[in-house]
Scaffold this motif. Structure first.
Motif, PDB file in Angstrom:
ATOM      1  N   ASN A   6       3.210  -9.166  -4.982  1.00  0.00           N
ATOM      2  CA  ASN A   6       4.016  -7.911  -4.457  1.00  0.00           C
ATOM      3  C   ASN A   6       3.142  -7.497  -2.623  1.00  0.00           C
ATOM      4  O   ASN A   6       1.913  -7.174  -2.688  1.00  0.00           O
ATOM      5  N   ARG A   9       2.289  -4.054  -1.514  1.00  0.00           N
ATOM      6  CA  ARG A   9       0.585  -3.514  -2.187  1.00  0.00           C
ATOM      7  C   ARG A   9      -0.213  -4.225  -0.823  1.00  0.00           C
ATOM      8  O   ARG A   9      -0.272  -5.180  -0.901  1.00  0.00           O
ATOM      9  N   GLU A  38      -1.324   6.335  -5.998  1.00  0.00           N
ATOM     10  CA  GLU A  38       0.098   5.988  -5.244  1.00  0.00           C
ATOM     11  C   GLU A  38      -0.609   4.629  -5.138  1.00  0.00           C
ATOM     12  O   GLU A  38       0.114   3.666  -4.545  1.00  0.00           O
ATOM     13  N   GLN A  39      -1.922   4.274  -4.504  1.00  0.00           N
ATOM     14  CA  GLN A  39      -2.084   3.229  -4.181  1.00  0.00           C
ATOM     15  C   GLN A  39      -2.336   2.002  -5.148  1.00  0.00           C
ATOM     16  O   GLN A  39      -2.733   0.571  -4.813  1.00  0.00           O
ATOM     17  N   THR A  40      -2.080   2.129  -6.809  1.00  0.00           N
ATOM     18  CA  THR A  40      -2.158   1.184  -7.862  1.00  0.00           C
ATOM     19  C   THR A  40      -1.268   1.723  -8.396  1.00  0.00           C
ATOM     20  O   THR A  40      -1.649   0.568  -9.263  1.00  0.00           O
ATOM     21  N   ASP A  41      -0.223   1.641  -7.881  1.00  0.00           N
ATOM     22  CA  ASP A  41       0.839   1.801  -8.151  1.00  0.00           C
ATOM     23  C   ASP A  41       0.270   2.625  -9.995  1.00  0.00           C
ATOM     24  O   ASP A  41       1.392   2.504 -10.796  1.00  0.00           O
ATOM     25  N   ARG A  43      -2.213   2.311 -12.364  1.00  0.00           N
ATOM     26  CA  ARG A  43      -2.618   1.608 -12.860  1.00  0.00           C
ATOM     27  C   ARG A  43      -3.994   2.882 -13.235  1.00  0.00           C
ATOM     28  O   ARG A  43      -4.210   2.595 -14.304  1.00  0.00           O
TER      29      ARG A  43
END
Length: 166
Positions: A6, A9, A38-41, A43
């Protein structure tokens, strides 16, 4: 089969001294949001925790994993009623749903990294803590009414962040 890359990202480099790192004061501790959900979707998130001697949160539990790597000092974790002392260089994982809390017993400030998976704890801390200028900024001097408001807000928002105080 794994999904395609993706490209939306971005690579994240976490540095506690980087401009733009958000720091908050919470229960006398200073937490730096190094890597956000927010930076790791969503996770995971990574939080730089600076805990004064004797500091730490009240007993609680939540439905996500929480891993701590002690960088400086000694932290006493209470896990399901048993106490464990963890020193610099060690990592401890708290399984989801387990009652726990921690306290700095070093006699000096302690520092640790906390990874929560999935993310969300970062958002919770930002909603209930007070923004401070940086990692070495003193906590705000709050009145008793302001402290009571912070506790009320923490308890009120905890269920939305899959947490409960014990």
């Amino acid at each position: 089969m794994i999904p395609d890359d993706n490209p939306s990202r971005k690579l994240t480099v976490a540095n506690p001294d980087a401009p733009g790192t958000q720091y908050i004061s919470l229960v006398g501790n200073t937490y730096g949001m190094l890597i956000t959900g927010e930076q790791t979707d969503g996770r995971y998130c990574l939080i730089d925790m600076r805990v004064p001697d004797g500091g730490g949160p009240p007993p609680h539990r939540h439905d996500f994993e929480e891993m701590f790597t002690i960088l400086e000092g000694e932290i006493e974790f209470t896990f399901r009623g048993e106490k464990y002392t963890v020193g610099a260089g060690s990592t401890i994982n708290i399984p989801a749903n387990a009652p726990h809390n921690f306290r700095n017993i070093s006699g000096r400030p302690a520092r640790m990294l906390c990874m929560c998976t999935p993310a969300g704890q970062d958002e919770y801390f930002l909603r209930i803590g007070d923004a401070v200028a940086g990692k070495d900024a003193p906590p705000p001097q709050l009145t008793q009414d302001e402290l009571a408001e912070r506790r009320r807000r923490a308890v009120e928002l905890a269920p939305a962040y899959r947490s409960v105080f014990l």
